[in-house]
Design a protein around this motif. Structure first.
Motif, PDB file in Angstrom:
ATOM      1  N   ASP A  80       0.864  -1.185   0.000  1.00 27.87           N
ATOM      2  CA  ASP A  80       0.000   0.000   0.000  1.00 27.87           C
ATOM      3  C   ASP A  80       0.898   1.231   0.000  1.00 27.87           C
ATOM      4  O   ASP A  80       1.133   1.857   1.033  1.00 27.87           O
ATOM      5  N   ASN A  81       1.410   1.555  -1.172  1.00 31.27           N
ATOM      6  CA  ASN A  81       2.371   2.651  -1.305  1.00 31.27           C
ATOM      7  C   ASN A  81       1.721   3.801  -2.056  1.00 31.27           C
ATOM      8  O   ASN A  81       1.467   3.687  -3.256  1.00 31.27           O
ATOM      9  N   PRO A  82       1.438   4.920  -1.407  1.00 22.36           N
ATOM     10  CA  PRO A  82       0.758   6.035  -2.089  1.00 22.36           C
ATOM     11  C   PRO A  82       1.597   6.672  -3.187  1.00 22.36           C
ATOM     12  O   PRO A  82       1.069   7.469  -3.970  1.00 22.36           O
ATOM     13  N   ASP A  83       2.886   6.329  -3.257  1.00 20.36           N
ATOM     14  CA  ASP A  83       3.748   6.897  -4.302  1.00 20.36           C
ATOM     15  C   ASP A  83       3.845   6.003  -5.526  1.00 20.36           C
ATOM     16  O   ASP A  83       4.616   6.295  -6.450  1.00 20.36           O
ATOM     17  N   VAL A  84       3.090   4.915  -5.565  1.00 23.83           N
ATOM     18  CA  VAL A  84       2.982   4.094  -6.775  1.00 23.83           C
ATOM     19  C   VAL A  84       1.821   4.639  -7.600  1.00 23.83           C
ATOM     20  O   VAL A  84       0.708   4.794  -7.089  1.00 23.83           O
ATOM     21  N   MET A  85       2.060   4.930  -8.872  1.00 29.74           N
ATOM     22  CA  MET A  85       1.085   5.640  -9.696  1.00 29.74           C
ATOM     23  C   MET A  85      -0.264   4.938  -9.759  1.00 29.74           C
ATOM     24  O   MET A  85      -1.316   5.584  -9.789  1.00 29.74           O
ATOM     25  N   ILE A  86      -0.262   3.632  -9.750  1.00 28.57           N
ATOM     26  CA  ILE A  86      -1.505   2.889  -9.890  1.00 28.57           C
ATOM     27  C   ILE A  86      -2.410   3.054  -8.666  1.00 28.57           C
ATOM     28  O   ILE A  86      -3.601   2.749  -8.709  1.00 28.57           O
ATOM     29  N   MET A  87      -1.848   3.595  -7.568  1.00 33.53           N
ATOM     30  CA  MET A  87      -2.642   3.849  -6.367  1.00 33.53           C
ATOM     31  C   MET A  87      -2.950   5.328  -6.174  1.00 33.53           C
ATOM     32  O   MET A  87      -3.413   5.736  -5.113  1.00 33.53           O
ATOM     33  N   PHE A 232       7.568   4.592  -8.823  1.00 40.89           N
ATOM     34  CA  PHE A 232       7.466   4.302 -10.253  1.00 40.89           C
ATOM     35  C   PHE A 232       8.442   3.201 -10.655  1.00 40.89           C
ATOM     36  O   PHE A 232       8.124   2.348 -11.488  1.00 40.89           O
ATOM     37  N   PHE A 233       9.635   3.200 -10.066  1.00 41.90           N
ATOM     38  CA  PHE A 233      10.604   2.145 -10.356  1.00 41.90           C
ATOM     39  C   PHE A 233      10.024   0.789  -9.976  1.00 41.90           C
ATOM     40  O   PHE A 233      10.130  -0.188 -10.743  1.00 41.90           O
ATOM     41  N   ASN A 234       9.407   0.691  -8.796  1.00 41.56           N
ATOM     42  CA  ASN A 234       8.798  -0.574  -8.381  1.00 41.56           C
ATOM     43  C   ASN A 234       7.704  -1.011  -9.346  1.00 41.56           C
ATOM     44  O   ASN A 234       7.578  -2.194  -9.678  1.00 41.56           O
ATOM     45  N   LEU A 235       6.899  -0.051  -9.810  1.00 40.50           N
ATOM     46  CA  LEU A 235       5.836  -0.372 -10.764  1.00 40.50           C
ATOM     47  C   LEU A 235       6.412  -0.853 -12.086  1.00 40.50           C
ATOM     48  O   LEU A 235       5.939  -1.840 -12.665  1.00 40.50           O
ATOM     49  N   LEU A 236       7.451  -0.173 -12.577  1.00 41.39           N
ATOM     50  CA  LEU A 236       8.098  -0.592 -13.816  1.00 41.39           C
ATOM     51  C   LEU A 236       8.667  -1.994 -13.688  1.00 41.39           C
ATOM     52  O   LEU A 236       8.515  -2.834 -14.581  1.00 41.39           O
ATOM     53  N   LEU A 237       9.350  -2.224 -12.585  1.00 35.28           N
ATOM     54  CA  LEU A 237      10.039  -3.491 -12.407  1.00 35.28           C
ATOM     55  C   LEU A 237       9.063  -4.657 -12.297  1.00 35.28           C
ATOM     56  O   LEU A 237       9.312  -5.736 -12.852  1.00 35.28           O
ATOM     57  N   THR A 238       7.943  -4.448 -11.622  1.00 34.95           N
ATOM     58  CA  THR A 238       6.994  -5.541 -11.432  1.00 34.95           C
ATOM     59  C   THR A 238       6.018  -5.647 -12.608  1.00 34.95           C
ATOM     60  O   THR A 238       5.989  -6.659 -13.308  1.00 34.95           O
ATOM     61  N   ALA A 239       5.262  -4.589 -12.858  1.00 34.97           N
ATOM     62  CA  ALA A 239       4.271  -4.639 -13.936  1.00 34.97           C
ATOM     63  C   ALA A 239       4.928  -4.723 -15.306  1.00 34.97           C
ATOM     64  O   ALA A 239       4.442  -5.417 -16.200  1.00 34.97           O
ATOM     65  N   GLY A 240       6.054  -4.022 -15.498  1.00 36.43           N
ATOM     66  CA  GLY A 240       6.720  -4.030 -16.793  1.00 36.43           C
ATOM     67  C   GLY A 240       7.342  -5.356 -17.139  1.00 36.43           C
ATOM     68  O   GLY A 240       7.617  -5.637 -18.310  1.00 36.43           O
ATOM     69  N   HIS A 241       7.548  -6.193 -16.126  1.00 38.11           N
ATOM     70  CA  HIS A 241       8.115  -7.510 -16.381  1.00 38.11           C
ATOM     71  C   HIS A 241       7.043  -8.591 -16.363  1.00 38.11           C
ATOM     72  O   HIS A 241       6.822  -9.282 -17.358  1.00 38.11           O
ATOM     73  N   ASP A 242       6.348  -8.725 -15.235  1.00 42.37           N
ATOM     74  CA  ASP A 242       5.524  -9.907 -15.024  1.00 42.37           C
ATOM     75  C   ASP A 242       4.288  -9.946 -15.915  1.00 42.37           C
ATOM     76  O   ASP A 242       3.900 -11.012 -16.399  1.00 42.37           O
ATOM     77  N   THR A 243       3.648  -8.809 -16.143  1.00 37.47           N
ATOM     78  CA  THR A 243       2.437  -8.848 -16.967  1.00 37.47           C
ATOM     79  C   THR A 243       2.761  -9.221 -18.414  1.00 37.47           C
ATOM     80  O   THR A 243       2.002  -9.959 -19.050  1.00 37.47           O
ATOM     81  N   THR A 244       3.894  -8.729 -18.938  1.00 34.65           N
ATOM     82  CA  THR A 244       4.272  -9.098 -20.302  1.00 34.65           C
ATOM     83  C   THR A 244       4.716 -10.555 -20.358  1.00 34.65           C
ATOM     84  O   THR A 244       4.441 -11.266 -21.333  1.00 34.65           O
ATOM     85  N   LYS A 245       5.398 -11.005 -19.317  1.00 36.51           N
ATOM     86  CA  LYS A 245       5.735 -12.431 -19.223  1.00 36.51           C
ATOM     87  C   LYS A 245       4.473 -13.276 -19.289  1.00 36.51           C
ATOM     88  O   LYS A 245       4.419 -14.296 -19.999  1.00 36.51           O
ATOM     89  N   ASN A 246       3.443 -12.874 -18.549  1.00 35.42           N
ATOM     90  CA  ASN A 246       2.193 -13.632 -18.533  1.00 35.42           C
ATOM     91  C   ASN A 246       1.506 -13.595 -19.888  1.00 35.42           C
ATOM     92  O   ASN A 246       0.940 -14.605 -20.331  1.00 35.42           O
ATOM     93  N   LEU A 247       1.539 -12.450 -20.548  1.00 36.69           N
ATOM     94  CA  LEU A 247       0.951 -12.353 -21.885  1.00 36.69           C
ATOM     95  C   LEU A 247       1.614 -13.346 -22.837  1.00 36.69           C
ATOM     96  O   LEU A 247       0.933 -14.080 -23.573  1.00 36.69           O
ATOM     97  N   ILE A 248       2.937 -13.400 -22.837  1.00 35.76           N
ATOM     98  CA  ILE A 248       3.650 -14.260 -23.793  1.00 35.76           C
ATOM     99  C   ILE A 248       3.496 -15.732 -23.435  1.00 35.76           C
ATOM    100  O   ILE A 248       3.257 -16.571 -24.313  1.00 35.76           O
ATOM    101  N   SER A 249       3.614 -16.069 -22.141  1.00 33.21           N
ATOM    102  CA  SER A 249       3.497 -17.486 -21.765  1.00 33.21           C
ATOM    103  C   SER A 249       2.059 -17.981 -21.912  1.00 33.21           C
ATOM    104  O   SER A 249       1.821 -19.070 -22.456  1.00 33.21           O
TER     105      SER A 249
END
Length: 402
Positions: A80-87, A232-249
């Motif tokens: 619950d990080n208020p500095d993550v854009m998605i929140m 934003f770095f945390n969002l990039l690192l998690t969403a930018g990696h795992d969601t695309t991984k899930n799309l491809i797999s």
């Protein structure tokens, strides 16, 4: 099974894929359904396409800043990080998105295509030398991680550490990873500390990467703070990696499980853009995100009280019979295809252009060079009611890649 007895919360239900029969029941009989939690206060399950879209477009009535997950997290939990854009909610969200979107313009992303193709080619070569691989980790996992880390400017020697952090973050609900809440908090703390270190380096010595661009970007004379940069770095690192991984797999698994559609795509590669959208619809990388009601609202005869948790089930909206004909059929030529896997409204996925580019290039090369790729064992899904992940997916190359 009735709406009063249906369960869509248990992560074990998702080990064989999403429980679509349960979502179908809710769409038909209880599209705004109060769902209890064993250790929580309960939530409203929103399962129809039109309602998910409506709520997503109305941040004044349904906010993001009170939590993204179904569970209510304890104070101090770094998820619950208020500095993550998605929140973030307006007006802060608009200002922040304007800042970071400078690194995600179509022109910036398009410059990456040759690099993405080079990475895909290398991963395919490595797999073919061994006669096969674990597609989920060796190709679908490595490609987006390498791309996003090189784009944002993470040194190559740190990439294994980044992979460990993202794997533990998204696998926290799977006993196979054995991640405790305390360890998960430590992961997010370490990611933040690493981001602040990078930010300081870029402020002193800018480079030709996204981090330097973000550190220099201004909107109305304001720059990102260190805490905002860390979020934003945390969002990039998690969403930018795992969601695309899930799309491809998930996309490759759908093709392997529907050989008629793979043959159709091999015979007509021009279908690839629509095929990728169908992969996203058929198995969205993220099952749900949560909103919270800002005020009392009535929807389909149900009174949603201010403060109630409202959970938007994209996995259900994408199979809505009133929007998609024959919704349980995987169709690489499906058009139109108004899936909600990237979200809609103010929080539509910032990285959707990059994700589509990576998926397109990956499948162009995979279909061209490995037309006879086949499963060498069962695919194993992540135990999660939040992300649709594949933990392992052994494949063999039936013949050497051309």
């Amino acid at each position: 099974m009735t709406p009063q007895t249906v369960d869509i919360l248990d992560p074990d239900l998702y080990l064989a894929g999403a429980p679509h029969d349960r979502f179908e029941l809710l769409r038909r009989e209880a599209p705004v359904h109060w769902h209890p939690e064993p250790a929580g206060r309960g939530f409203w399950a929103i399962t129809r396409h039109a309602d998910v879209a409506r709520i997503s477009r109305d941040p004044a009535a349904f906010c993001s800043g009170r939590g993204l997950f179904i569970e209510d997290l304890p104070p101090g939990d770094m998820r619950d990080n208020p500095d993550v854009m998605i929140m973030m909610d307006p007006p802060r969200h608009a200002r922040f998105r304007a800042l970071v979107s400078k690194g995600f313009t179509p022109r910036v992303i398009q410059r990456l295509e040759s690099h993405v193709r080079e990475l895909v080619t290398r991963l395919i070569d490595d797999a073919c030398e061994r006669g096969g691989c674990d597609f989920a980790s060796d190709i679908a996992g490595k490609l987006p991680l390498s791309v996003i880390l090189e784009v944002i400017g993470v040194p190559r020697e740190d990439q294994e550490q980044m992979l460990d952090w993202t794997t533990r973050f998204f696998g926290a609900s799977d006993p196979a990873y054995g991640v405790t809440p305390e360890e998960l908090n430590a992961v997010l703390h370490n990611m933040n500390a690493y981001a602040h270190q990078l930010a300081e380096q870029r402020r002193k010595e800018p480079k030709d990467d996204m981090l330097s661009l973000l550190m220099a970007a201004e909107v109305d004379g304001e720059k990102l703070s260190y805490t905002e940069f860390g979020g934003f770095f945390n969002l990039l690192l998690t969403a930018g990696h795992d969601t695309t991984k899930n799309l491809i797999s998930n996309g490759m698994l759908a093709l392997l499980e529907h050989p008629d559609q793979r043959r159709r795509l091999l015979d007509d590669p021009s279908l690839l853009p629509t095929a990728i959208e169908e992969m996203l619809r058929f198995t969205p990388p993220v099952y749900y995100f949560r909103r919270s009601a800002v005020r009392d609202i009535e929807l389909h005869g149900q009174r949603i009280a201010a403060g109630d948790k409202v959970v938007l089930w994209y996995v259900s909206a994408n199979r809505d019979e009133t929007v998609f004909s024959d919704p349980h059929r995987f169709d690489v030529g499906r058009t139109p295809n108004e899936h909600l896997s990237f979200g809609i409204g103010p929080h539509v996925c910032l990285g959707l252009v990059l994700a589509r580019l990576e998926a397109r290039v990956a499948f162009e090369e995979l279909l061209r060079r490995l037309p006879d790729l086949e499963l060498a064992g069962p695919a194993v899904r992540l135990r999660s009611n939040w992300v649709s992940g594949v933990k392992s997916m052994p494949v063999r190359c039936a013949r050497p890649a051309r």
